[in-house]
Design a protein around this motif. Structure first.
Motif, PDB file in Angstrom:
ATOM      1  N   VAL A 191       0.685  -1.213  -0.154  1.00 30.61           N
ATOM      2  CA  VAL A 191      -0.071  -0.101   0.018  1.00 30.61           C
ATOM      3  C   VAL A 191       0.770   1.237  -0.118  1.00 30.61           C
ATOM      4  CG1 VAL A 191      -1.767   1.551   1.540  1.00 30.61           C
ATOM      5  CG2 VAL A 191      -1.904  -1.211   1.055  1.00 30.61           C
ATOM      6  N   ALA A 192       1.817   1.190   0.728  1.00 34.24           N
ATOM      7  CA  ALA A 192       2.717   2.363   0.851  1.00 34.24           C
ATOM      8  C   ALA A 192       3.328   2.569  -0.365  1.00 34.24           C
ATOM      9  CB  ALA A 192       3.889   2.230   1.913  1.00 34.24           C
ATOM     10  N   TRP A 193       4.127   1.619  -1.008  1.00 37.25           N
ATOM     11  CA  TRP A 193       4.523   1.864  -2.322  1.00 37.25           C
ATOM     12  C   TRP A 193       3.715   2.299  -3.497  1.00 37.25           C
ATOM     13  CZ3 TRP A 193       4.497   0.585  -7.520  1.00 37.25           C
ATOM     14  CH2 TRP A 193       5.454   1.049  -8.081  1.00 37.25           C
ATOM     15  N   ALA A 194       2.394   1.618  -3.496  1.00 42.07           N
ATOM     16  CA  ALA A 194       1.318   2.100  -4.338  1.00 42.07           C
ATOM     17  C   ALA A 194       1.063   3.414  -4.282  1.00 42.07           C
ATOM     18  CB  ALA A 194       0.233   0.984  -4.364  1.00 42.07           C
ATOM     19  N   ARG A 195       1.294   4.015  -3.057  1.00 40.03           N
ATOM     20  CA  ARG A 195       0.763   5.477  -2.929  1.00 40.03           C
ATOM     21  C   ARG A 195       1.760   6.414  -3.007  1.00 40.03           C
ATOM     22  NH1 ARG A 195      -2.584   4.354   2.736  1.00 40.03           N
ATOM     23  NH2 ARG A 195      -4.856   3.553   1.401  1.00 40.03           N
ATOM     24  N   SER A 196       3.037   6.057  -2.485  1.00 40.77           N
ATOM     25  CA  SER A 196       4.058   7.154  -2.468  1.00 40.77           C
ATOM     26  C   SER A 196       5.327   6.648  -3.299  1.00 40.77           C
ATOM     27  CB  SER A 196       4.580   7.543  -1.101  1.00 40.77           C
ATOM     28  OG  SER A 196       5.052   6.419  -0.466  1.00 40.77           O
ATOM     29  N   GLY A 197       5.409   5.468  -3.723  1.00 38.62           N
ATOM     30  CA  GLY A 197       6.758   4.865  -4.361  1.00 38.62           C
ATOM     31  C   GLY A 197       6.528   5.408  -5.960  1.00 38.62           C
ATOM     32  N   ARG A 198       5.423   5.676  -6.165  1.00 36.74           N
ATOM     33  CA  ARG A 198       5.264   5.996  -7.641  1.00 36.74           C
ATOM     34  C   ARG A 198       6.473   7.224  -8.271  1.00 36.74           C
ATOM     35  NH1 ARG A 198      -0.714   7.028  -8.999  1.00 36.74           N
ATOM     36  NH2 ARG A 198      -0.878   5.357  -7.706  1.00 36.74           N
ATOM     37  N   VAL A 199       6.548   8.228  -7.271  1.00 37.80           N
ATOM     38  CA  VAL A 199       7.380   9.227  -7.689  1.00 37.80           C
ATOM     39  C   VAL A 199       8.732   8.767  -8.225  1.00 37.80           C
ATOM     40  CG1 VAL A 199       8.233  11.358  -6.860  1.00 37.80           C
ATOM     41  CG2 VAL A 199       6.117  10.990  -6.306  1.00 37.80           C
ATOM     42  N   GLY A 200       9.319   7.962  -7.252  1.00 39.78           N
ATOM     43  CA  GLY A 200      10.592   7.666  -7.622  1.00 39.78           C
ATOM     44  C   GLY A 200      10.601   6.609  -8.800  1.00 39.78           C
ATOM     45  N   ALA A 201       9.707   5.689  -9.157  1.00 33.78           N
ATOM     46  CA  ALA A 201       9.480   4.946 -10.351  1.00 33.78           C
ATOM     47  C   ALA A 201       9.319   5.646 -11.722  1.00 33.78           C
ATOM     48  CB  ALA A 201       8.207   4.069  -9.993  1.00 33.78           C
ATOM     49  N   VAL A 202       8.502   6.720 -11.461  1.00 34.66           N
ATOM     50  CA  VAL A 202       8.385   7.815 -12.690  1.00 34.66           C
ATOM     51  C   VAL A 202       9.964   8.338 -13.055  1.00 34.66           C
ATOM     52  CG1 VAL A 202       7.418   9.902 -13.485  1.00 34.66           C
ATOM     53  CG2 VAL A 202       6.233   8.108 -12.477  1.00 34.66           C
ATOM     54  N   ALA A 203      10.391   8.952 -11.958  1.00 33.90           N
ATOM     55  CA  ALA A 203      11.784   9.322 -12.129  1.00 33.90           C
ATOM     56  C   ALA A 203      12.825   8.256 -12.689  1.00 33.90           C
ATOM     57  CB  ALA A 203      12.382   9.859 -10.787  1.00 33.90           C
TER      58      ALA A 203
END
Length: 124
Positions: A76-88
């Motif tokens: 849940v944490a990755w799906a909510r906030s990990g996306r910024v690092g993934a897009v970068a």
């Protein structure tokens, strides 16, 4: 012109090659004798943001149905906030991904990779 040469004529300008983002979702068995990973989803996206949004949607659905309880918070944490690092990472040309363990010992694996994308147009 031979039939083979005619078949190789494409109405494609190679200048049309652009960046795409390939998302794959695999189920990996804990037993190598089970064979290759099961392909659960394959998708192509025009932007890193769209690819990561889909990955997050899939992670949230998977976490709700079959993930080991200790991994639920991480998912849940990755799906909510990990996306910024993934897009970068994707904008830098690097792959990104996420793995969840299932109670059966299998693993759900998502990976997004930047890939060259050649649009296909119908032959007139």
């Amino acid at each position: 012109m031979s039939h083979a040469q005619e078949a190789l004529k494409w109405p494609v300008d190679l200048g049309d090659v652009r960046q795409g983002f390939w998302l794959e979702n695999l189920r990996l068995s804990p037993d190598p004798a089970d064979g290759p990973p099961a392909v659960l989803a394959l998708d192509m996206f025009d932007t890193p943001g769209a690819a990561v949004r889909r990955l997050c949607e899939q992670v949230q659905v998977a976490h709700a149905s079959s993930v080991i309880p200790q991994d639920m918070g991480e998912a849940v944490a990755w799906a909510r906030s990990g996306r910024v690092g993934a897009v970068a990472a994707l904008y830098r040309g690097e792959p990104c991904g996420f793995v969840l363990d299932l109670p059966s010992g299998a693993r759900l694996h998502w990976e997004i990779r930047p890939v060259p994308c050649l649009p296909v147009r119908p032959v007139p």
